[in-house]
Scaffold this motif. Sequence first.
Motif, mmCIF file in Angstrom:
data_model
loop_
_atom_site.group_PDB
_atom_site.id
_atom_site.type_symbol
_atom_site.label_atom_id
_atom_site.label_comp_id
_atom_site.label_asym_id
_atom_site.label_seq_id
_atom_site.Cartn_x
_atom_site.Cartn_y
_atom_site.Cartn_z
ATOM 1 N N ARG A 229 0.896 -1.154 -0.120
ATOM 2 C CA ARG A 229 0.306 -0.249 -0.298
ATOM 3 C C ARG A 229 1.506 1.445 0.263
ATOM 4 O O ARG A 229 0.532 2.159 0.550
ATOM 5 N N LYS A 230 1.776 1.557 -0.635
ATOM 6 C CA LYS A 230 2.828 2.234 -0.751
ATOM 7 C C LYS A 230 2.241 3.653 -1.922
ATOM 8 O O LYS A 230 2.475 4.855 -1.042
ATOM 9 N N GLU A 231 1.241 3.106 -2.380
ATOM 10 C CA GLU A 231 0.757 3.969 -3.489
ATOM 11 C C GLU A 231 -0.765 5.104 -2.726
ATOM 12 O O GLU A 231 -0.528 6.005 -2.640
ATOM 13 N N TYR A 232 -1.473 4.188 -2.027
ATOM 14 C CA TYR A 232 -1.798 4.393 -0.959
ATOM 15 C C TYR A 232 -1.841 5.536 0.145
ATOM 16 O O TYR A 232 -2.112 6.383 0.219
ATOM 17 N N TYR A 233 -0.458 5.767 0.383
ATOM 18 C CA TYR A 233 0.243 6.576 1.574
ATOM 19 C C TYR A 233 0.301 7.751 0.941
ATOM 20 O O TYR A 233 0.196 8.992 1.496
ATOM 21 N N ARG A 234 0.954 7.603 -0.101
ATOM 22 C CA ARG A 234 1.306 8.433 -1.053
ATOM 23 C C ARG A 234 0.068 9.120 -2.014
ATOM 24 O O ARG A 234 -0.166 10.762 -1.156
ATOM 25 N N GLN A 235 -1.143 8.633 -2.066
ATOM 26 C CA GLN A 235 -2.279 9.464 -2.487
ATOM 27 C C GLN A 235 -2.905 10.188 -0.931
ATOM 28 O O GLN A 235 -3.302 11.435 -1.760
ATOM 29 N N THR A 236 -2.459 9.369 0.176
ATOM 30 C CA THR A 236 -3.495 10.045 1.277
ATOM 31 C C THR A 236 -2.307 11.028 1.683
ATOM 32 O O THR A 236 -2.907 11.747 2.633
ATOM 33 N N GLY A 237 -1.004 11.231 1.707
ATOM 34 C CA GLY A 237 -0.165 12.490 2.502
ATOM 35 C C GLY A 237 0.301 11.892 3.660
ATOM 36 O O GLY A 237 0.534 13.003 3.862
ATOM 37 N N ARG A 238 0.699 10.594 3.725
ATOM 38 C CA ARG A 238 1.155 10.037 4.769
ATOM 39 C C ARG A 238 2.091 9.894 4.371
ATOM 40 O O ARG A 238 2.670 8.962 3.397
ATOM 41 N N ALA A 239 3.346 9.511 5.500
ATOM 42 C CA ALA A 239 4.656 8.868 5.474
ATOM 43 C C ALA A 239 4.213 6.510 5.445
ATOM 44 O O ALA A 239 3.669 6.703 6.102
ATOM 45 N N TRP A 240 4.901 6.359 4.419
ATOM 46 C CA TRP A 240 4.734 4.717 4.314
ATOM 47 C C TRP A 240 5.832 4.257 5.931
ATOM 48 O O TRP A 240 6.029 4.614 5.572
ATOM 49 N N LYS A 241 4.874 3.819 7.179
ATOM 50 C CA LYS A 241 5.335 3.355 8.065
ATOM 51 C C LYS A 241 4.337 2.448 8.907
ATOM 52 O O LYS A 241 3.026 3.255 8.605
ATOM 53 N N ARG A 242 4.708 2.269 9.389
ATOM 54 C CA ARG A 242 3.458 0.954 10.805
ATOM 55 C C ARG A 242 4.515 0.974 11.964
ATOM 56 O O ARG A 242 5.372 0.926 11.561
ATOM 57 N N GLY A 243 3.104 1.229 13.121
ATOM 58 C CA GLY A 243 3.844 1.631 14.227
ATOM 59 C C GLY A 243 3.737 -0.064 15.217
ATOM 60 O O GLY A 243 2.059 0.168 15.140
ATOM 61 N N TYR A 244 4.496 -0.417 15.926
ATOM 62 C CA TYR A 244 3.707 -1.280 16.581
ATOM 63 C C TYR A 244 4.087 -1.176 18.611
ATOM 64 O O TYR A 244 4.854 -0.753 18.686
ATOM 65 N N LEU A 245 3.615 -1.717 18.582
ATOM 66 C CA LEU A 245 3.903 -1.368 20.847
ATOM 67 C C LEU A 245 3.663 -3.224 21.026
ATOM 68 O O LEU A 245 2.430 -3.186 20.934
ATOM 69 N N ILE A 246 4.932 -3.110 21.702
ATOM 70 C CA ILE A 246 4.993 -4.358 21.762
ATOM 71 C C ILE A 246 5.296 -4.891 23.668
ATOM 72 O O ILE A 246 6.226 -3.581 24.091
ATOM 73 N N HIS A 247 4.297 -5.670 24.758
ATOM 74 C CA HIS A 247 4.395 -5.245 25.905
ATOM 75 C C HIS A 247 4.928 -6.719 25.940
ATOM 76 O O HIS A 247 4.108 -7.211 25.940
ATOM 77 N N GLY A 248 5.130 -6.390 27.584
ATOM 78 C CA GLY A 248 5.001 -7.568 28.509
ATOM 79 C C GLY A 248 6.739 -7.804 28.870
ATOM 80 O O GLY A 248 7.447 -7.037 29.348
ATOM 81 N N PRO A 249 6.449 -8.232 30.285
ATOM 82 C CA PRO A 249 7.371 -8.942 31.326
ATOM 83 C C PRO A 249 8.384 -9.944 30.600
ATOM 84 O O PRO A 249 8.362 -10.268 29.106
ATOM 85 N N PRO A 250 9.758 -9.887 31.484
ATOM 86 C CA PRO A 250 11.413 -10.303 30.347
ATOM 87 C C PRO A 250 10.701 -11.637 30.032
ATOM 88 O O PRO A 250 10.237 -12.706 31.300
ATOM 89 N N GLY A 251 11.606 -12.166 29.100
ATOM 90 C CA GLY A 251 10.777 -13.892 28.373
ATOM 91 C C GLY A 251 10.013 -14.147 27.623
ATOM 92 O O GLY A 251 9.458 -15.069 27.566
ATOM 93 N N THR A 252 9.148 -13.187 27.541
ATOM 94 C CA THR A 252 8.079 -13.376 26.730
ATOM 95 C C THR A 252 8.186 -13.541 25.274
ATOM 96 O O THR A 252 6.950 -13.425 24.865
ATOM 97 N N GLY A 253 9.011 -13.086 24.886
ATOM 98 C CA GLY A 253 9.133 -13.174 23.138
ATOM 99 C C GLY A 253 9.425 -11.876 22.538
ATOM 100 O O GLY A 253 9.378 -11.976 21.569
#
Length: 337
Positions: A229-253
Amino acid sequence: MAMTSPNSRALERYKSAVTTATSVLGAAMLLRRVLADVLPGTALGALLLLPPASARRHAVLIEEFDGALHNRVFLAAKAYVSTLLAAAPSVPLMKASLPRGAGAEHVLLALRPGTAVVDVFDGAKVTWRLSRKHDGGAGRRRTTEDAREVFKLSFDAEHKDMVLGSYLPAVMARVEAMSQEQRQTKLYSNEWGKWRTVRLRNASTFATVAMDDALRQAVVDDLDRFLTRKEYYRQTGRAWKRGYLIHGPPGTGKSSLVAAISNHLHFDVYDLDVGSVRSNTELRKLLIRMKNRSILLVEDVDCALATAPRREATGSSDGGNPVSKNHKHHHAATLPS
């Protein structure tokens, strides 16, 4: 008895020669016409009727360097010809090399200068021939350092549009796909305002990481959708990137999940230690120096944010911040363009 002058005799010989030449030319034209009607597909007909082979062949020269830079088309041709050599029984002498950091299964075959290999594309035969040319003037002594390699891609003139419009783009696309499949992902970490690289040894994939099956499939689908969807991001004026927040105690992968994302996308990982960044200017430089199609990983992002106000208040710029007691081990992973 009539006498003829030398000029008259020369004129008669000239007329006789012209008459003979005309008759021979007429006979040749007549023979050519007969052969065209009676023997259009025979070897004899082709020999007499077609122009020389040099007039029927076109060629594209692909030099090793484009000015001072490596020619990307040459590098792609070199990688593609290596795949042809692996399946070509007619090339008696080849070179073999192993790129730095590559596994034994990635041995690269190459032509020796002066040799050639034939490829077939859409029923048309094309020939790749490798040669060497020397730089410098005529009076300069030629050395090995002056020699530069050149690929000559030759083909029948009738296939010119196909080679330029379809074959060469297909070669470039094939090599790009091969490089993505064989690419060893790297791990970068920031140190004194610069990225230091090491090999990413975590071989986790989505097939091996411990996750809920539904969540695993949702993440994979989301990553694949992001890539297309790189072209979609360009057409909508947004940066082509995706963010994830991963949380949990140590050793959970958490780190294994990031490695699985990297191995799935074939993206490098930039592990950013915010606590060692000494200024906003240094952070900006680090982000600018990241390669496209990579992952920015910010570990323990909650601790970094908690200590940032303290650093600003004390005026500290050496990155020696105390670790917060509320250590929740949050990871933030961003896929920049």
